[in-house]
Design an enzyme around this catalytic site. Structure first.
Site, PDB file in Angstrom:
ATOM      1  N   ASN A   9       0.850  -1.173  -0.020  1.00 60.30           N
ATOM      2  CA  ASN A   9      -0.063  -0.003  -0.041  1.00 60.30           C
ATOM      3  C   ASN A   9       1.066   1.022  -0.109  1.00 60.30           C
ATOM      4  O   ASN A   9       1.590   1.478   0.951  1.00 60.30           O
ATOM      5  CB  ASN A   9      -0.825   0.144   1.339  1.00 60.30           C
ATOM      6  CG  ASN A   9      -1.662   1.276   1.403  1.00 60.30           C
ATOM      7  OD1 ASN A   9      -1.807   2.098   0.735  1.00 60.30           O
ATOM      8  ND2 ASN A   9      -2.190   1.360   2.575  1.00 60.30           N
ATOM      9  N   LYS A  11       0.169   4.278  -0.238  1.00 59.85           N
ATOM     10  CA  LYS A  11      -0.533   5.442   0.304  1.00 59.85           C
ATOM     11  C   LYS A  11      -0.349   6.611  -0.367  1.00 59.85           C
ATOM     12  O   LYS A  11      -0.319   6.619  -1.664  1.00 59.85           O
ATOM     13  CB  LYS A  11      -0.131   5.607   1.796  1.00 59.85           C
ATOM     14  CG  LYS A  11      -0.016   4.151   2.851  1.00 59.85           C
ATOM     15  CD  LYS A  11       0.237   4.351   4.173  1.00 59.85           C
ATOM     16  CE  LYS A  11      -0.097   3.120   4.763  1.00 59.85           C
ATOM     17  NZ  LYS A  11       0.018   3.169   6.258  1.00 59.85           N
ATOM     18  N   HIS A  93      -9.494   1.279   4.938  1.00 62.05           N
ATOM     19  CA  HIS A  93      -8.117   1.432   5.813  1.00 62.05           C
ATOM     20  C   HIS A  93      -8.415   2.445   6.936  1.00 62.05           C
ATOM     21  O   HIS A  93      -9.256   3.505   6.899  1.00 62.05           O
ATOM     22  CB  HIS A  93      -7.155   1.950   4.636  1.00 62.05           C
ATOM     23  CG  HIS A  93      -5.635   1.772   5.442  1.00 62.05           C
ATOM     24  ND1 HIS A  93      -5.320   3.037   6.366  1.00 62.05           N
ATOM     25  CD2 HIS A  93      -4.655   0.928   5.232  1.00 62.05           C
ATOM     26  CE1 HIS A  93      -4.106   2.390   6.613  1.00 62.05           C
ATOM     27  NE2 HIS A  93      -3.697   1.302   5.979  1.00 62.05           N
ATOM     28  N   GLU A  95      -6.787   4.718   8.004  1.00 66.88           N
ATOM     29  CA  GLU A  95      -6.630   6.206   7.728  1.00 66.88           C
ATOM     30  C   GLU A  95      -7.755   6.660   6.953  1.00 66.88           C
ATOM     31  O   GLU A  95      -7.807   8.086   7.051  1.00 66.88           O
ATOM     32  CB  GLU A  95      -5.135   6.135   6.737  1.00 66.88           C
ATOM     33  CG  GLU A  95      -3.942   6.056   7.689  1.00 66.88           C
ATOM     34  CD  GLU A  95      -2.880   5.385   7.042  1.00 66.88           C
ATOM     35  OE1 GLU A  95      -2.675   5.538   5.578  1.00 66.88           O
ATOM     36  OE2 GLU A  95      -1.673   4.820   7.680  1.00 66.88           O
ATOM     37  N   GLU A 161      -5.327  -4.812  10.609  1.00 63.58           N
ATOM     38  CA  GLU A 161      -4.300  -3.699  10.732  1.00 63.58           C
ATOM     39  C   GLU A 161      -4.482  -3.106  12.073  1.00 63.58           C
ATOM     40  O   GLU A 161      -5.291  -2.010  12.175  1.00 63.58           O
ATOM     41  CB  GLU A 161      -4.285  -2.991   9.660  1.00 63.58           C
ATOM     42  CG  GLU A 161      -3.779  -3.286   8.592  1.00 63.58           C
ATOM     43  CD  GLU A 161      -3.318  -2.344   7.376  1.00 63.58           C
ATOM     44  OE1 GLU A 161      -2.266  -2.441   7.053  1.00 63.58           O
ATOM     45  OE2 GLU A 161      -3.857  -1.300   7.287  1.00 63.58           O
ATOM     46  N   GLY A 167       2.845   2.148  11.048  1.00 58.34           N
ATOM     47  CA  GLY A 167       3.952   3.172  10.895  1.00 58.34           C
ATOM     48  C   GLY A 167       4.723   3.391  11.914  1.00 58.34           C
ATOM     49  O   GLY A 167       5.475   4.585  12.147  1.00 58.34           O
ATOM     50  N   SER A 206       3.465  -2.049  10.299  1.00 53.73           N
ATOM     51  CA  SER A 206       4.850  -2.456  10.746  1.00 53.73           C
ATOM     52  C   SER A 206       5.777  -3.729  10.264  1.00 53.73           C
ATOM     53  O   SER A 206       6.392  -4.258  10.923  1.00 53.73           O
ATOM     54  CB  SER A 206       5.224  -2.049  12.102  1.00 53.73           C
ATOM     55  OG  SER A 206       5.058  -0.594  12.407  1.00 53.73           O
TER      56      SER A 206
HETATM   57  P1  13P Z   1       3.240   0.529   7.574  1.00 53.49           P
HETATM   58  O1  13P Z   1       3.666  -1.015   6.950  1.00 53.49           O
HETATM   59  O2  13P Z   1       4.086   1.684   7.045  1.00 53.49           O
HETATM   60  O3  13P Z   1       3.348   0.153   9.060  1.00 53.49           O
HETATM   61  O4  13P Z   1       1.760   0.529   7.134  1.00 53.49           O
HETATM   62  C1  13P Z   1       0.727  -0.481   7.413  1.00 53.49           C
HETATM   63  C2  13P Z   1      -0.308   0.022   6.553  1.00 53.49           C
HETATM   64  O5  13P Z   1      -1.369   0.780   6.935  1.00 53.49           O
HETATM   65  C3  13P Z   1      -0.625  -0.574   5.199  1.00 53.49           C
HETATM   66  O6  13P Z   1      -1.957  -0.521   4.819  1.00 53.49           O
END
Ligand code: 13P
Length: 246
Positions: A9, A11, A93, A95, A161, A167, A206
């Site tokens: 992803n 983002k 997601h 976010e 997740e 992150g 992560s």
């Molecule tokens: P990270 O791997 O950067 O922690 O992000 C995970 C994520 O949100 C994937 O959709």
């Protein structure tokens, strides 16, 4: 559909110049033993689809609108994603849930729209740190699954997740991941019967080259949804290799 999946992803990252990372992945992982999917920003989907043509790498979107078409400035429909070369779309997601106020009903409507045009919906669930601390994780996940999933288990991937692991460099223990993934498989079994066994369950938050192998060895973990470590072919390639070896 491959049950084992490595999903990147990107983002809100990635310019045309970053498509070189995809060329590297393509040359080094020409015949992966798992499904490999990259979800770039919408601006790169069509170009990336051209780059991966003829390879095993698939391309997906990061969101779509629930409506087929119409007066929704700035939004993208599921059919537009498919038209641009996407086969999958990430939905719900954390976010998007946080930044755009998406609730389970919104996610479910989007998943329905995606599946209606043949896209596989990657539905994300996960608890916040406060919910975890309050011991609510299993309840939150169950509620999100109940509210976000459609009745179609064939075009479905579920990604767990934990919001606090995204992150941050922090992850749940392997035992916690196992407990959650076993619970999700059981929940899907109640809902979809035998078909639940074929739904890929991804862990996200992560995932890095250094921890991918141990996470992929966990019960009912079929792969990963990877953010930061999917941006560089060198890192994502190691995660793909770890999944191939699992
Ligand atoms: P990270 O791997 O950067 O922690 O992000 C995970 C994520 O949100 C994937 O959709």
């Amino acid at each position: 559909m491959a049950r084992r999946m490595a999903v990147g992803n990107w983002k809100m990252n990635g310019l045309v110049q970053d498509l070189g990372e995809i060329d590297l992945l393509k040359s080094e992982h020409s015949a992966p033993g798992c499904g490999v999917l990259i979800c770039p920003p919408a601006t790169l989907i069509a170009r990336m689809a051209d780059h991966v043509a003829g390879s095993a790498i698939m391309v997906g979107g990061q969101d779509c609108h629930a409506a087929e078409a119409g007066a929704h400035t700035g939004d993208i429909s599921a059919l537009m994603l498919r038209d641009a070369g996407a086969s999958h779309v990430i939905l719900g997601h954390s976010e998007r849930r946080a930044d755009h106020g998406e609730d389970d009903a919104t996610v479910q409507a989007k998943a329905r729209a995606a599946q209606a045009v043949g896209l596989t919906a990657i539905v994300c669930v996960g608890e916040t740190e406060a919910q975890r601390d309050a011991g609510e994780t299993l309840d939150v996940i169950s509620r999100q699954l109940d509210g976000s999933l459609t009745d179609d288990p064939a075009l479905l991937i579920v990604a767990y997740e934990p919001v606090w692991a995204i992150g941050t460099g922090r992850t749940p223990t392997l035992e916690e991941i196992a407990q959650l993934h076993d619970a999700m498989r059981a929940h899907l079994g109640d809902r979809f019967g035998d078909k639940a066994a074929d739904i890929p369950l991804l862990y996200g938050g992560s995932v890095k080259p250094g921890n991918a192998g141990e996470i992929f060895a966990v019960s009912n973990v079929d792969g990963a949804l990877v953010g930061g470590a999917s941006l560089k072919a060198a890192d994502f390639g190691q995660i793909i290799a770890a999944l191939d070896a699992a």
